[in-house]
Design an enzyme around this catalytic site. Sequence first.
Site, mmCIF file in Angstrom:
data_model
loop_
_atom_site.group_PDB
_atom_site.id
_atom_site.type_symbol
_atom_site.label_atom_id
_atom_site.label_comp_id
_atom_site.label_asym_id
_atom_site.label_seq_id
_atom_site.Cartn_x
_atom_site.Cartn_y
_atom_site.Cartn_z
ATOM 1 N N LYS A 199 -11.668 -8.001 1.189
ATOM 2 C CA LYS A 199 -11.752 -7.331 -0.123
ATOM 3 C C LYS A 199 -12.426 -8.246 -1.132
ATOM 4 C CE LYS A 199 -8.032 -7.060 -2.991
ATOM 5 N NZ LYS A 199 -6.698 -6.575 -3.422
ATOM 6 N N GLU A 253 12.419 -3.916 -32.130
ATOM 7 C CA GLU A 253 13.394 -4.817 -31.510
ATOM 8 C C GLU A 253 14.323 -3.998 -30.623
ATOM 9 O OE1 GLU A 253 15.385 -7.146 -34.518
ATOM 10 O OE2 GLU A 253 13.520 -8.128 -35.143
HETATM 11 C C1 R5P Z 1 -3.208 -8.332 -4.625
HETATM 12 O O1 R5P Z 1 -3.783 -9.121 -3.905
HETATM 13 C C2 R5P Z 1 -2.163 -7.409 -4.093
HETATM 14 O O2 R5P Z 1 -1.754 -7.809 -2.818
HETATM 15 C C3 R5P Z 1 -2.642 -5.964 -4.042
HETATM 16 O O3 R5P Z 1 -3.672 -5.854 -3.080
HETATM 17 C C4 R5P Z 1 -3.135 -5.485 -5.367
HETATM 18 O O4 R5P Z 1 -2.225 -5.782 -6.383
HETATM 19 C C5 R5P Z 1 -3.406 -3.989 -5.327
HETATM 20 O O5 R5P Z 1 -3.888 -3.591 -6.552
HETATM 21 P P1 R5P Z 1 -4.588 -2.185 -6.760
HETATM 22 O O6 R5P Z 1 -3.683 -1.151 -6.167
HETATM 23 O O7 R5P Z 1 -4.727 -2.057 -8.259
HETATM 24 O O8 R5P Z 1 -5.914 -2.238 -6.097
#
Ligand code: R5P
Length: 306
Positions: free
Chosen positions: A189, A36
Amino acid sequence: MHVLAWPGATALAAGLARALGCEWSELAVHRFPDGESGVRITADVDGRHVVLACSLDQPEGKTLPLLFAADAARELGARSVGLCAPYLAYMRQDARFNPGEAITSRSYARLLSGALDYLVTVDPHLHRWKSLDEIYRMPTRVVAAAPAIAEWVRDNVAAPLLVGPDGESEQWVAAVAGLCGAPWMVLAKTRHGDEDVSVRLAPGALVAGRTPVLLDDIIATGHTLAAAAAALRTAGFAEPVCIGVHALFALRALERLQTAGMARIVTCDTVQHPSNAITLTARLAVAIQELIDEHTQERPGRPGPP
Ligand code: R5P
């Protein structure tokens, strides 16, 4: 007014207090052996507008103590209790992606809205939600990082080409490119898992003589930007400059980005990190002042809560 800092958030709190012309102090948070936490406000907040200064990266350990602090501040006579959270957690879970999943952005919004008078943040991850007002039931202000990022790009990168790693980044990339008068594009992506993403460029995309500036709102594991950098290099671009608004940098993200071959890695100061190079504190202070002025106009003689 009084700025109450989360332990360690001293740069943010001192910057806000300087811009707002008020004092700041650090919230004392004690972790008991059973898990806590206890919080203690050492400053006199009676009759003051209290601004909690705490970025919400690593939110699990911060949220409950912050809610306790908001409650305590009210019991100690604070006129208002707002939160300045330059990074707002839980915004990415904005749909039930799998049956039975919690939509944590909405649940988290309900939790904070029940305890605070207002919220100030920087570029929350608004994707399916178009505005914080859809889920937050208290006044909110969003500070845009784009003008400060554009200023940094203009000062530091000759002939930039702004590049977003995915469709969601278009809003930030287009805004910064517009302010810089530079071209921009977004990549495609596909996320296969927390640490598994692939990024593609449109065939033939090459803007000769330009330095690519990769820009995303959140750098978490860094896989997105590392994959985007690899795609750019394969297509014949120069080493990109990498800019993130929120430097979460989980799971060795910085090494991952360095290994990916970035010309430079910089972030805004919404989450404390050695890569911070773009400050937004003065803009946050303006937003806080506006919300407190509104709060005071709405409730001029509001006594302290019972
Ligand atoms: C998600 O769409 C956000 O805009 C970032 O692209 C994402 O959080 C990046 O995450 P990471 O650095 O783990 O690839």
